[in-house]
Motif scaffolding. Structure first.
Motif, PDB file in Angstrom:
ATOM      1  N   ASP A  74      -3.292   5.722  -2.582  1.00  0.00           N
ATOM      2  CA  ASP A  74      -3.453   5.698  -4.040  1.00  0.00           C
ATOM      3  C   ASP A  74      -3.367   4.279  -4.587  1.00  0.00           C
ATOM      4  O   ASP A  74      -4.076   3.911  -5.527  1.00  0.00           O
ATOM      5  N   ARG A  75      -2.534   3.451  -3.973  1.00  0.00           N
ATOM      6  CA  ARG A  75      -2.402   2.069  -4.433  1.00  0.00           C
ATOM      7  C   ARG A  75      -3.641   1.243  -4.087  1.00  0.00           C
ATOM      8  O   ARG A  75      -4.057   0.381  -4.867  1.00  0.00           O
ATOM      9  N   VAL A  76      -4.235   1.513  -2.925  1.00  0.00           N
ATOM     10  CA  VAL A  76      -5.467   0.814  -2.558  1.00  0.00           C
ATOM     11  C   VAL A  76      -6.543   1.060  -3.606  1.00  0.00           C
ATOM     12  O   VAL A  76      -7.211   0.134  -4.086  1.00  0.00           O
ATOM     13  N   LEU A  77      -6.707   2.313  -3.988  1.00  0.00           N
ATOM     14  CA  LEU A  77      -7.758   2.670  -4.939  1.00  0.00           C
ATOM     15  C   LEU A  77      -7.489   2.077  -6.321  1.00  0.00           C
ATOM     16  O   LEU A  77      -8.390   1.543  -6.970  1.00  0.00           O
ATOM     17  N   SER A  78      -6.236   2.136  -6.780  1.00  0.00           N
ATOM     18  CA  SER A  78      -5.924   1.604  -8.107  1.00  0.00           C
ATOM     19  C   SER A  78      -6.020   0.083  -8.127  1.00  0.00           C
ATOM     20  O   SER A  78      -6.481  -0.503  -9.107  1.00  0.00           O
ATOM     21  N   MET A 132      -8.056  -1.715  -6.542  1.00  0.00           N
ATOM     22  CA  MET A 132      -9.462  -2.102  -6.575  1.00  0.00           C
ATOM     23  C   MET A 132     -10.123  -1.782  -7.907  1.00  0.00           C
ATOM     24  O   MET A 132     -11.314  -2.022  -8.093  1.00  0.00           O
ATOM     25  N   GLY A 133      -9.339  -1.218  -8.831  1.00  0.00           N
ATOM     26  CA  GLY A 133      -9.829  -1.059 -10.191  1.00  0.00           C
ATOM     27  C   GLY A 133     -10.680   0.155 -10.446  1.00  0.00           C
ATOM     28  O   GLY A 133     -11.398   0.212 -11.445  1.00  0.00           O
ATOM     29  N   HIS A 134     -10.596   1.175  -9.582  1.00  0.00           N
ATOM     30  CA  HIS A 134     -11.435   2.353  -9.762  1.00  0.00           C
ATOM     31  C   HIS A 134     -10.793   3.404 -10.658  1.00  0.00           C
ATOM     32  O   HIS A 134     -11.498   4.259 -11.191  1.00  0.00           O
ATOM     33  N   ALA A 135      -9.484   3.370 -10.803  1.00  0.00           N
ATOM     34  CA  ALA A 135      -8.811   4.393 -11.598  1.00  0.00           C
ATOM     35  C   ALA A 135      -7.352   4.009 -11.762  1.00  0.00           C
ATOM     36  O   ALA A 135      -6.835   3.143 -11.052  1.00  0.00           O
ATOM     37  N   SER A 136      -6.693   4.653 -12.720  1.00  0.00           N
ATOM     38  CA  SER A 136      -5.253   4.499 -12.854  1.00  0.00           C
ATOM     39  C   SER A 136      -4.577   5.174 -11.669  1.00  0.00           C
ATOM     40  O   SER A 136      -5.202   5.944 -10.929  1.00  0.00           O
ATOM     41  N   ARG A 137      -3.274   4.908 -11.480  1.00  0.00           N
ATOM     42  CA  ARG A 137      -2.567   5.546 -10.371  1.00  0.00           C
ATOM     43  C   ARG A 137      -2.619   7.071 -10.507  1.00  0.00           C
ATOM     44  O   ARG A 137      -2.776   7.792  -9.520  1.00  0.00           O
ATOM     45  N   THR A 138      -2.510   7.580 -11.746  1.00  0.00           N
ATOM     46  CA  THR A 138      -2.548   9.030 -11.958  1.00  0.00           C
ATOM     47  C   THR A 138      -3.902   9.604 -11.572  1.00  0.00           C
ATOM     48  O   THR A 138      -3.998  10.596 -10.835  1.00  0.00           O
ATOM     49  N   ASP A 139      -4.984   8.984 -12.056  1.00  0.00           N
ATOM     50  CA  ASP A 139      -6.323   9.475 -11.736  1.00  0.00           C
ATOM     51  C   ASP A 139      -6.629   9.322 -10.252  1.00  0.00           C
ATOM     52  O   ASP A 139      -7.335  10.143  -9.655  1.00  0.00           O
ATOM     53  N   THR A 140      -6.107   8.250  -9.657  1.00  0.00           N
ATOM     54  CA  THR A 140      -6.309   8.024  -8.231  1.00  0.00           C
ATOM     55  C   THR A 140      -5.713   9.163  -7.414  1.00  0.00           C
ATOM     56  O   THR A 140      -6.343   9.682  -6.483  1.00  0.00           O
ATOM     57  N   ASP A 167      -3.591  13.235   0.937  1.00  0.00           N
ATOM     58  CA  ASP A 167      -2.220  12.782   0.715  1.00  0.00           C
ATOM     59  C   ASP A 167      -2.236  11.395   0.071  1.00  0.00           C
ATOM     60  O   ASP A 167      -2.596  10.415   0.725  1.00  0.00           O
ATOM     61  N   PRO A 168      -1.861  11.270  -1.213  1.00  0.00           N
ATOM     62  CA  PRO A 168      -1.865   9.953  -1.867  1.00  0.00           C
ATOM     63  C   PRO A 168      -0.940   8.941  -1.197  1.00  0.00           C
ATOM     64  O   PRO A 168      -1.144   7.733  -1.331  1.00  0.00           O
ATOM     65  N   GLU A 169       0.073   9.435  -0.462  1.00  0.00           N
ATOM     66  CA  GLU A 169       1.037   8.547   0.180  1.00  0.00           C
ATOM     67  C   GLU A 169       0.617   8.152   1.594  1.00  0.00           C
ATOM     68  O   GLU A 169       1.389   7.501   2.310  1.00  0.00           O
ATOM     69  N   PHE A 183     -15.010   6.405  -0.863  1.00  0.00           N
ATOM     70  CA  PHE A 183     -14.723   7.094  -2.121  1.00  0.00           C
ATOM     71  C   PHE A 183     -16.017   7.755  -2.576  1.00  0.00           C
ATOM     72  O   PHE A 183     -17.013   7.085  -2.810  1.00  0.00           O
ATOM     73  N   ASP A 184     -16.007   9.083  -2.660  1.00  0.00           N
ATOM     74  CA  ASP A 184     -17.212   9.855  -2.997  1.00  0.00           C
ATOM     75  C   ASP A 184     -18.367   9.519  -2.056  1.00  0.00           C
ATOM     76  O   ASP A 184     -19.528   9.398  -2.467  1.00  0.00           O
ATOM     77  N   GLY A 185     -18.036   9.337  -0.771  1.00  0.00           N
ATOM     78  CA  GLY A 185     -19.051   9.123   0.247  1.00  0.00           C
ATOM     79  C   GLY A 185     -19.532   7.699   0.401  1.00  0.00           C
ATOM     80  O   GLY A 185     -20.347   7.410   1.284  1.00  0.00           O
ATOM     81  N   LEU A 186     -19.043   6.785  -0.426  1.00  0.00           N
ATOM     82  CA  LEU A 186     -19.478   5.388  -0.369  1.00  0.00           C
ATOM     83  C   LEU A 186     -18.319   4.494   0.054  1.00  0.00           C
ATOM     84  O   LEU A 186     -17.160   4.773  -0.269  1.00  0.00           O
ATOM     85  N   PRO A 187     -18.611   3.406   0.788  1.00  0.00           N
ATOM     86  CA  PRO A 187     -17.546   2.478   1.172  1.00  0.00           C
ATOM     87  C   PRO A 187     -16.803   1.969  -0.060  1.00  0.00           C
ATOM     88  O   PRO A 187     -17.423   1.646  -1.086  1.00  0.00           O
ATOM     89  N   LEU A 188     -15.490   1.916   0.035  1.00  0.00           N
ATOM     90  CA  LEU A 188     -14.672   1.490  -1.095  1.00  0.00           C
ATOM     91  C   LEU A 188     -14.771  -0.021  -1.277  1.00  0.00           C
ATOM     92  O   LEU A 188     -14.466  -0.792  -0.374  1.00  0.00           O
TER      93      LEU A 188
END
Length: 247
Positions: free
Chosen positions: A10-14, A16-24, A42-44, A56-61
């Motif tokens: 979840d921290r990797v995704l947030s 990189m600016g794709h979503a807030s921690r909650t949305d991630t 598992d977000p952890e 993320f959604d089938g595309l490289p993050l």
């Protein structure tokens, strides 16, 4: 055992600016993330950026385009992505393309004024870190007529009810109007409800509170409930405005 360079998914995704921690976390639980070809819910889950292949959604993050937004928060609106009680939030005022930004600091429900939103976690950390010394300016309407001595006490620093101290950069009287005092307060720190608590510490209450400035940014040209993207020069000026150059 996790590697020293590993971070949670979840921290990797947030970061990189794709979503807030909650949305991630919601995206991960929905099965939209893959790590090394496997769907991870598992977000952890620990991953190694640069070594593990994350999709993320089938595309490289990849890092999202960094976005910075200045918003004039109305009174009565909460600084949150959602509210179980159904109260209006700042996200009710944002378009769909801006729903993945998060607030840089908070304004309580009864405070209006400038609020920054971004998807740049390093920028947000810099702005909110007291060591960065990025100033925030507030217009305060206080109950009663505050004496010069009490304004001097506020300026020197005052211990608040919880035992912590408020150390403003500036407290100055704008005017006395009827039974009220209007003040300008400048802070470089961001403690919870700090302006309200420091005024209470000298025996008065805040009746109206507006954040009018963050660093060099002001309310000029903004209507209540409206916002605008920040340009590169404005972002750079914000980063330079603090006493510590960290970005």
């Amino acid at each position: 055992m996790k590697a020293k360079s590993a971070v949670t998914l979840d921290r990797v995704l947030s970061r990189m600016g794709h979503a807030s921690r909650t949305d991630t976390r919601e995206a991960i639980l929905a099965g939209r993330l893959k790590v090394n070809g496997r769907v991870i819910r598992d977000p952890e889950c620990w991953v190694r950026p640069g070594r593990d292949h994350v999709q993320f959604d089938g595309l490289p993050l990849k890092p999202a385009r960094k976005f910075y937004y200045l918003f004039y928060k109305p009174k009565g609106v909460i600084t949150s992505h959602g509210d179980p009680a159904g109260r209006k939030t700042v996200y009710d005022y944002l378009g769909e393309e801006r729903r993945w930004v998060f607030p840089v600091g908070r304004l309580d429900k009864d405070t209006s004024g400038l609020l920054l939103l971004t998807n740049d976690t390093e920028f947000a950390d810099f702005i909110t870190n007291p060591g960065s010394r990025v100033s925030k300016t507030y217009l305060v309407k206080a109950s009663g007529l505050i004496s010069d001595e009490r304004i001097e006490k506020l300026t020197a620093g005052v211990q608040m009810k919880r035992g912590d101290w408020a150390t403003p950069q500036l407290v100055r009287r704008i005017e006395d109007r009827g039974k009220y005092t209007w003040l300008e307060v400048v802070l470089a720190e961001g403690k919870n409800r700090e302006v309200r608590r420091m005024i209470e510490a000298v025996g008065f209450k805040v009746l109206k509170l507006v954040r009018t400035r963050i660093g060099p940014l002001t309310l000029d040209g903004l209507e209540v409930g409206k916002g605008r993207p920040l340009g590169p020069a404005e972002v750079a000026a914000l980063k330079r405005s603090g006493g510590r150059q960290g970005l």
